[in-house]
Design a protein around this motif. Structure first.
Motif, PDB file in Angstrom:
ATOM      1  N   SER A 260      -7.286 -29.964  53.585  1.00  7.29           N
ATOM      2  CA  SER A 260      -6.658 -30.927  54.503  1.00  7.29           C
ATOM      3  C   SER A 260      -5.502 -30.272  55.234  1.00  7.29           C
ATOM      4  N   VAL A 261      -5.426 -30.526  56.557  1.00 13.77           N
ATOM      5  CA  VAL A 261      -4.332 -29.952  57.345  1.00 13.77           C
ATOM      6  C   VAL A 261      -3.040 -30.754  57.166  1.00 13.77           C
ATOM      7  N   ASP A 262      -3.148 -31.930  56.598  1.00 18.12           N
ATOM      8  CA  ASP A 262      -1.991 -32.801  56.428  1.00 18.12           C
ATOM      9  C   ASP A 262      -1.017 -32.199  55.408  1.00 18.12           C
ATOM     10  N   ALA A 263       0.240 -32.050  55.822  1.00 18.92           N
ATOM     11  CA  ALA A 263       1.243 -31.398  54.970  1.00 18.92           C
ATOM     12  C   ALA A 263       1.478 -32.142  53.649  1.00 18.92           C
ATOM     13  N   ASN A 264       1.330 -33.460  53.676  1.00 18.29           N
ATOM     14  CA  ASN A 264       1.584 -34.236  52.444  1.00 18.29           C
ATOM     15  C   ASN A 264       0.446 -34.132  51.441  1.00 18.29           C
ATOM     16  N   SER A 265      -0.682 -33.661  51.923  1.00 19.02           N
ATOM     17  CA  SER A 265      -1.875 -33.673  51.075  1.00 19.02           C
ATOM     18  C   SER A 265      -1.770 -32.741  49.886  1.00 19.02           C
ATOM     19  N   MET A 266      -1.066 -31.633  50.059  1.00 23.19           N
ATOM     20  CA  MET A 266      -1.023 -30.620  49.013  1.00 23.19           C
ATOM     21  C   MET A 266      -0.540 -31.211  47.695  1.00 23.19           C
ATOM     22  N   GLU A 267       0.553 -31.944  47.787  1.00 21.36           N
ATOM     23  CA  GLU A 267       1.111 -32.532  46.574  1.00 21.36           C
ATOM     24  C   GLU A 267       0.152 -33.556  45.967  1.00 21.36           C
ATOM     25  N   GLU A 268      -0.435 -34.359  46.836  1.00 23.21           N
ATOM     26  CA  GLU A 268      -1.387 -35.392  46.355  1.00 23.21           C
ATOM     27  C   GLU A 268      -2.548 -34.748  45.627  1.00 23.21           C
ATOM     28  N   PHE A 269      -3.071 -33.689  46.216  1.00 19.28           N
ATOM     29  CA  PHE A 269      -4.207 -33.000  45.601  1.00 19.28           C
ATOM     30  C   PHE A 269      -3.811 -32.400  44.256  1.00 19.28           C
ATOM     31  N   LYS A 270      -2.654 -31.736  44.249  1.00 18.91           N
ATOM     32  CA  LYS A 270      -2.233 -31.074  43.010  1.00 18.91           C
ATOM     33  C   LYS A 270      -1.959 -32.106  41.917  1.00 18.91           C
ATOM     34  N   ASP A 271      -1.287 -33.191  42.281  1.00 23.67           N
ATOM     35  CA  ASP A 271      -0.996 -34.247  41.298  1.00 23.67           C
ATOM     36  C   ASP A 271      -2.277 -34.836  40.725  1.00 23.67           C
ATOM     37  N   ALA A 272      -3.306 -34.873  41.547  1.00 21.14           N
ATOM     38  CA  ALA A 272      -4.584 -35.458  41.101  1.00 21.14           C
ATOM     39  C   ALA A 272      -5.367 -34.509  40.207  1.00 21.14           C
TER      40      ALA A 272
END
Lengths: 186, 132
Positions: free
Chosen positions: B90-102
């Motif tokens: 995902s190019v969305d900057a906020n996505s990284m944290e969401e993905f990692k947390d998941a």
């Protein structure tokens, strides 16, 4: 004397590792084996592509798509672009309807535009993508006029890009396969 | 570019709602001779795992209708699928944290061939180690 030479085009959009020219190797067959018409078509199609890239309509991502074309998928780029215009047309129609039927429903508008932006990004449609981002910014600000203005720009960029890519593929078709040799022009 | 396969036989699950992205990512995986299953949202991905399907790698977008990538990843990990390599795209900057947390192993803004090659090599090494 070699019968095959290559023209490697200079990049006009610089990237750290991969100049765009790397994906436009032009096998220039011995002119006596390739018709002049084909040579001109091939050069013109690449110029058309360079122009599209040079003016920011397409970015390096388009080269990534071109890199995926191979013998097993010889028309991959055109198929992707065709799908893009079909899908983006549908998404834009959804947005247009949503702008009318669901006034100030910024979440809905943004969701549709987020999909369109993703699609643009995948094929390297950079100008169109930027206008999608402006629209989303306006959604975030609750700015209806901003959304309307941006959407008009999205539609314009879509139309221009379609025209440019249609010309490009038309020229490519005229040029024929890169390795094809033809009877010498008499 | 030479695409190394090293006797690939990797099985990938591609989770992506945007048609153009599905086409491009599928082609990328085909280049590396990865056997690919494609679904259009997180719910379909979860259903495959619930049905007993196994994959070596999952490549998933973030925002999708019905169920997002991170939601699907959480559910997949909760099922005990801890070995599968999961990559958020995902190019969305906020996505990284969401993905990692998941529970994603990796998050990339854009999947390029060079990056995919490294990810697949990593996946292959991981698979070889666990089967040794």
């Amino acid at each position: 004397m070699p019968t095959i030479g290559f023209a490697f085009e200079e990049s006009i959009v610089s990237t750290p590792r991969l100049p765009i020219g790397r994906c436009t190797l032009l096998p220039l067959l011995d002119p006596s084996r390739m018709s002049l018409e084909r040579i001109v078509s091939r050069v013109t199609s690449n110029q058309s592509r360079k122009l599209a890239v040079g003016k920011g309509y397409l970015d390096e991502q388009f080269c990534q798509v071109e890199d995926l074309q191979d013998e097993a998928s010889p028309n991959f780029v055109e198929e992707v672009v065709t799908l893009f215009f079909k899908d983006s047309g549908r998404l834009m129609s959804n947005i247009e309807q949503a702008l009318e039927k669901y006034p100030r429903d910024f979440n809905r508008w943004d969701t549709y535009m987020q999909q369109l932006k993703g699609s643009c990004s995948s094929i390297g449609a950079s100008r169109m993508k930027n206008e999608c981002m402006s629209f989303r910014d306006s959604c975030g600000q609750g700015n209806v006029e901003g959304c309307m203005r941006s959407f008009q720009k999205v539609k314009r960029e879509h139309a221009v890009l379609r025209q440019k890519l249609e010309s490009y593929f038309q020229l490519l078709r005229q040029a024929g396969p890169a390795g094809a040799a033809t009877r010498p022009v008499m | 570019m030479a695409f190394q396969t090293q006797g690939s036989n990797l099985r990938a699950l591609l989770v992506e709602d945007i048609k153009v992205n599905r086409m491009i990512l599928s082609q990328m995986l085909r280049k590396f001779q990865v056997e690919t299953t494609v679904v259009q949202n997180g719910k379909e991905a979860v259903e495959l795992f619930l049905g007993g399907e196994t994959f070596d790698i999952v490549l998933t977008d973030n925002l999708m209708p019905i169920m997002t990538g991170p939601e699907a990843i959480s559910k997949i990990r909760a099922m005990g699928a801890t070995d599968v390599m999961i990559v958020g795209v995902s190019v969305d900057a906020n996505s990284m944290e969401e993905f990692k947390d998941a529970g994603a192993d990796l998050c990339v803004p854009k999947l390029k061939l060079e990056i995919l090659e490294h990810i697949l090599q990593e996946t292959r090494s991981k698979k070889n180690k666990s089967s040794a």
